[in-house]
Write an enzyme that holds these catalytic residues in place. Structure first.
Site, PDB file in Angstrom:
ATOM      1  N   ASP A  65      82.467  54.283  54.202  1.00  0.00           N
ATOM      2  CA  ASP A  65      81.295  55.002  53.003  1.00  0.00           C
ATOM      3  C   ASP A  65      80.493  55.733  53.676  1.00  0.00           C
ATOM      4  O   ASP A  65      80.472  56.426  54.760  1.00  0.00           O
ATOM      5  CB  ASP A  65      80.725  53.645  52.638  1.00  0.00           C
ATOM      6  CG  ASP A  65      80.883  52.936  53.989  1.00  0.00           C
ATOM      7  OD1 ASP A  65      80.427  53.506  55.516  1.00  0.00           O
ATOM      8  OD2 ASP A  65      80.610  51.052  54.401  1.00  0.00           O
ATOM      9  N   ASP A 132      76.489  38.906  53.627  1.00  0.00           N
ATOM     10  CA  ASP A 132      76.848  38.718  52.013  1.00  0.00           C
ATOM     11  C   ASP A 132      78.544  39.043  51.756  1.00  0.00           C
ATOM     12  O   ASP A 132      79.058  38.538  51.077  1.00  0.00           O
ATOM     13  CB  ASP A 132      76.615  39.434  50.888  1.00  0.00           C
ATOM     14  CG  ASP A 132      76.396  40.668  50.652  1.00  0.00           C
ATOM     15  OD1 ASP A 132      77.441  41.187  51.560  1.00  0.00           O
ATOM     16  OD2 ASP A 132      75.815  41.647  49.850  1.00  0.00           O
ATOM     17  N   HIS A 134      79.721  41.471  52.748  1.00  0.00           N
ATOM     18  CA  HIS A 134      80.800  42.966  52.062  1.00  0.00           C
ATOM     19  C   HIS A 134      82.073  43.199  53.204  1.00  0.00           C
ATOM     20  O   HIS A 134      81.744  43.123  54.460  1.00  0.00           O
ATOM     21  CB  HIS A 134      79.898  43.784  51.559  1.00  0.00           C
ATOM     22  CG  HIS A 134      78.826  44.446  52.914  1.00  0.00           C
ATOM     23  ND1 HIS A 134      77.476  44.384  52.538  1.00  0.00           N
ATOM     24  CD2 HIS A 134      79.311  45.129  53.469  1.00  0.00           C
ATOM     25  CE1 HIS A 134      76.935  45.049  53.223  1.00  0.00           C
ATOM     26  NE2 HIS A 134      77.645  45.201  54.313  1.00  0.00           N
ATOM     27  N   GLU A 139      80.639  45.287  47.463  1.00  0.00           N
ATOM     28  CA  GLU A 139      79.951  43.924  47.201  1.00  0.00           C
ATOM     29  C   GLU A 139      80.751  43.028  46.812  1.00  0.00           C
ATOM     30  O   GLU A 139      81.159  43.074  46.042  1.00  0.00           O
ATOM     31  CB  GLU A 139      78.661  44.355  47.094  1.00  0.00           C
ATOM     32  CG  GLU A 139      77.103  44.823  47.413  1.00  0.00           C
ATOM     33  CD  GLU A 139      76.778  44.204  48.478  1.00  0.00           C
ATOM     34  OE1 GLU A 139      77.123  43.930  49.564  1.00  0.00           O
ATOM     35  OE2 GLU A 139      75.357  45.036  49.467  1.00  0.00           O
TER      36      GLU A 139
HETATM   37  C1  F6R Z   1      79.230  50.140  57.164  1.00  0.00           C
HETATM   38  C2  F6R Z   1      79.747  49.601  56.560  1.00  0.00           C
HETATM   39  C3  F6R Z   1      79.138  48.089  56.462  1.00  0.00           C
HETATM   40  C4  F6R Z   1      78.998  47.650  57.818  1.00  0.00           C
HETATM   41  C5  F6R Z   1      78.205  46.355  57.363  1.00  0.00           C
HETATM   42  C6  F6R Z   1      77.534  45.190  58.601  1.00  0.00           C
HETATM   43  O1  F6R Z   1      80.423  51.564  57.270  1.00  0.00           O
HETATM   44  O2  F6R Z   1      80.955  49.888  56.478  1.00  0.00           O
HETATM   45  O3  F6R Z   1      80.335  47.067  55.883  1.00  0.00           O
HETATM   46  O4  F6R Z   1      80.198  46.979  58.457  1.00  0.00           O
HETATM   47  O5  F6R Z   1      77.380  46.173  56.577  1.00  0.00           O
HETATM   48  O6  F6R Z   1      76.891  46.286  58.984  1.00  0.00           O
HETATM   49  P1  F6R Z   1      75.775  46.020  61.115  1.00  0.00           P
HETATM   50  O7  F6R Z   1      76.716  45.729  61.448  1.00  0.00           O
HETATM   51  O8  F6R Z   1      75.019  46.842  60.685  1.00  0.00           O
HETATM   52  O9  F6R Z   1      75.511  44.351  60.954  1.00  0.00           O
END
Ligand code: F6R
Length: 256
Positions: A65, A132, A134, A139
């Site tokens: 992403d 949440d 995702h 989301e």
């Molecule tokens: C980032 C991504 C997100 C993160 C998620 C958890 O490329 O795809 O899904 O993996 O927001 O983020 P952290 O690891 O910072 O808690």
């Protein structure tokens, strides 16, 4: 789905790095995540590379992403982050990421999807999970069949990611993300989750209903998904003892 519970985040990083390293060979395509969770994985992969044990020659990578509107040169663009945290420190130079500054975003999403197909698909996709539920930036409410497209971040995700910016107001509202259908096309999904803030999302993803309310629950539909969690992130798993037993008594012939 295989659920592997380890003591802490560094141990989770070593285990996930081992799983990824087993895939690494010329011609393979890796799917890479950003954020905090993969950092121990990347540190371990970098150390193995520095010791001469692991080469990424001939490997391609695709990120999950990107923030829409953030210049690629911004230190928190995922284009910058993945280079800083991994690819600039190993011999991996073919990295494709969605361009969040593209003037024609749907065309950029289509280009990115086509590039993955042209590469032969993603062999192993590393995932983190949001509080949440995702994965990527899909989301709650995301179609389980979605492809790469723009999504709007929830306020919860913007608050969670504010730590990377000067203020929460600087966290972009929009992102370009692989869809859940795109992620499901990868041949092996490896999700890493560490820390107590992820316990609820992990339980919903692994043991809850398959639902757009918890996008990570789509992993239950994948024939080869591995979930690596540390003890705090495993705290709400009702079948934790069973997962531990299965892992401890895993037959030698069974791969990750
Ligand atoms: C980032 C991504 C997100 C993160 C998620 C958890 O490329 O795809 O899904 O993996 O927001 O983020 P952290 O690891 O910072 O808690």
């Amino acid at each position: 789905m295989e659920v592997l519970i380890v003591g802490d985040a560094p141990a989770a990083g070593v285990l996930v790095a081992e799983i990824i390293a087993q895939h690494v060979q010329p011609g393979v395509s890796l799917g890479l995540a950003t954020g905090s969770s993969p950092l121990p994985v990347y540190r371990e992969l970098i150390e193995r590379h520095a010791r001469g044990e692991l080469s990424f020659a001939g490997v391609r990578a695709f990120t999950l992403d990107e923030y829409v509107g953030l210049p690629r040169s911004h230190p928190e663009s995922y284009h910058s982050v993945i280079r800083r945290e991994l690819t600039d420190q190993v011999d991996l130079d073919r990295v494709d990421a969605p361009d969040g500054q593209a003037t024609d975003i749907p065309a950029e999403a289509a280009r990115f999807e086509a590039a993955i197909v042209e590469a032969g698909g993603i062999d192993v996709q590393l995932l983190g999970i949001g509080t949440d539920g995702h994965i990527g930036f899909n989301e709650p409410g995301s179609s389980l069949a979605s492809r790469t497209r723009v999504k709007t971040l929830t306020q919860q995700t913007r608050d969670d990611n504010a730590r990377f910016f000067d203020s929460v107001d600087d966290v972009p509202h929009h992102v370009l993300t692989q869809g859940l259908g795109t992620i499901l096309d990868a041949r092996h999904l490896v999700l890493i989750a560490t820390g107590s803030s992820k316990a609820g999302a992990v339980a919903a993803a692994v043991e809850g209903p398959v639902s757009a309310f918890c996008p990570a629950s789509v992993l239950q539909l994948h024939p080869h998904a591995t979930v690596v969690v540390d003890e705090p992130a495993a705290a709400q798993l009702r079948l934790a003892d069973y997962y531990r037993f299965a892992a401890e008594n895993k037959p030698d012939w069974q791969r990750f």
